[in-house]
Design a protein around this motif. Structure first.
Motif: not given
Length: 84
Positions: A69-79, A59-67, A50-57
């Motif tokens: 969401r983007e990751l899940l959308t990229r990994e699981f695109p709509p079929t 560092g990217r200037g994003q919220t954890v939720a937005d980061m 959890r700490g690593r995720i928060k630090i990464a978010a």
């Protein structure tokens, strides 16, 4: 006698399961955007991860939720045939 008031918790489910399921399909009022989110995903992770995720978010200037969401959308695109 005083009567105890029963409180409905934030995660309380309605007594009628059909009502509970149908409520999940409704869009929040006032968002007006197709980007309104209607489901919550809860996962168990270690405090270290959890700490690593928060630090990464941060560092990217994003919220954890937005980061995430983007990751899940990229990994699981709509079929094909699915709404995006």
């Amino acid at each position: 006698m005083t009567r105890q008031r029963t409180r409905k918790g934030f995660a309380a489910r309605p007594a009628d399961p059909e009502h509970w399921i149908k409520d999940a399909d409704t869009r929040p009022v006032g968002h007006g955007s197709a980007e309104a989110f209607t489901a919550r995903l809860t996962i168990d992770i270690t405090a270290d991860l959890r700490g690593r995720i928060k630090i990464a978010a941060f560092g990217r200037g994003q919220t954890v939720a937005d980061m995430l969401r983007e990751l899940l959308t990229r990994e699981f695109p709509p079929t094909s045939g699915e709404a995006s």
